[in-house]
Design a protein around this motif. Structure first.
Motif, mmCIF file in Angstrom:
data_model
loop_
_atom_site.group_PDB
_atom_site.id
_atom_site.type_symbol
_atom_site.label_atom_id
_atom_site.label_comp_id
_atom_site.label_asym_id
_atom_site.label_seq_id
_atom_site.Cartn_x
_atom_site.Cartn_y
_atom_site.Cartn_z
ATOM 1 N N LEU A 11 0.830 -1.208 0.000
ATOM 2 C CA LEU A 11 0.000 0.000 0.000
ATOM 3 C C LEU A 11 0.864 1.257 0.000
ATOM 4 O O LEU A 11 0.614 2.205 -0.746
ATOM 5 C CB LEU A 11 -0.934 0.013 1.211
ATOM 6 N N VAL A 12 1.887 1.258 0.852
ATOM 7 C CA VAL A 12 2.768 2.421 0.979
ATOM 8 C C VAL A 12 3.510 2.684 -0.331
ATOM 9 O O VAL A 12 3.623 3.824 -0.777
ATOM 10 C CB VAL A 12 3.750 2.224 2.158
ATOM 11 N N LYS A 13 3.990 1.606 -0.965
ATOM 12 C CA LYS A 13 4.809 1.763 -2.166
ATOM 13 C C LYS A 13 3.980 2.050 -3.413
ATOM 14 O O LYS A 13 4.474 2.655 -4.357
ATOM 15 C CB LYS A 13 5.666 0.517 -2.370
ATOM 16 N N SER A 14 2.724 1.622 -3.439
ATOM 17 C CA SER A 14 1.928 1.783 -4.655
ATOM 18 C C SER A 14 1.079 3.057 -4.662
ATOM 19 O O SER A 14 0.412 3.343 -5.654
ATOM 20 C CB SER A 14 1.039 0.556 -4.876
ATOM 21 N N ASN A 15 1.116 3.823 -3.573
ATOM 22 C CA ASN A 15 0.360 5.078 -3.497
ATOM 23 C C ASN A 15 1.303 6.209 -3.119
ATOM 24 O O ASN A 15 1.990 6.131 -2.106
ATOM 25 C CB ASN A 15 -0.776 4.970 -2.472
ATOM 26 N N ARG A 16 1.305 7.260 -3.928
ATOM 27 C CA ARG A 16 2.223 8.391 -3.693
ATOM 28 C C ARG A 16 1.986 9.044 -2.339
ATOM 29 O O ARG A 16 2.931 9.396 -1.632
ATOM 30 C CB ARG A 16 2.054 9.418 -4.823
ATOM 31 N N VAL A 17 0.710 9.232 -1.978
ATOM 32 C CA VAL A 17 0.349 9.825 -0.687
ATOM 33 C C VAL A 17 -0.625 8.863 -0.015
ATOM 34 O O VAL A 17 -1.751 8.693 -0.476
ATOM 35 C CB VAL A 17 -0.293 11.221 -0.850
ATOM 36 N N MET A 18 -0.174 8.211 1.069
ATOM 37 C CA MET A 18 -0.961 7.169 1.740
ATOM 38 C C MET A 18 -1.149 7.536 3.203
ATOM 39 O O MET A 18 -0.175 7.780 3.912
ATOM 40 C CB MET A 18 -0.202 5.833 1.614
#
Length: 104
Positions: A11-18
């Motif tokens: 989730l952290v790596k696939s979304n620019r702002v998480m």
């Protein structure tokens, strides 16, 4: 890495702002999460993704271990842990948050 830690990392790596929060952006379930959303909107975060930790007990506990940070909300920009709502407010007031959002 455990399954939940891998899910969080993805989730952290696939979304620019998480943002891991209690509730949703439309309906925050705690004051700190609501404040985090307001700060991010004010800072101009346009591609914000949120995860409601109240809907997943494994992630709710696992996110605390992932960043070695005991509280929620937790913000990640460009895969990097930023902090919670107090740190977000300090960064917003100094302009650092806007710079991080632009750079990511």
């Amino acid at each position: 890495m455990s399954d939940v830690q891998q899910r969080i990392a993805d989730l952290v790596k696939s979304n620019r702002v998480m943002l891991f929060m209690k509730g949703t952006a439309q309906f925050p379930m705690c004051g700190f999460s609501g404040r985090a959303i307001q700060i991010l909107k004010a800072a101009g975060a346009t591609d914000l993704k949120t995860f409601n930790v109240l809907e997943d007990e494994e992630v709710r506990q696992g996110i605390k271990d992932y960043a070695n940070w005991p509280t929620i909300p937790q913000l990640y920009i460009g895969g990097e842990f930023i902090g919670g709502s107090d740190i977000m407010m300090e960064m917003y007031e100094s302009g650092e948050l806007q710079q991080a959002l632009t750079a990511a």
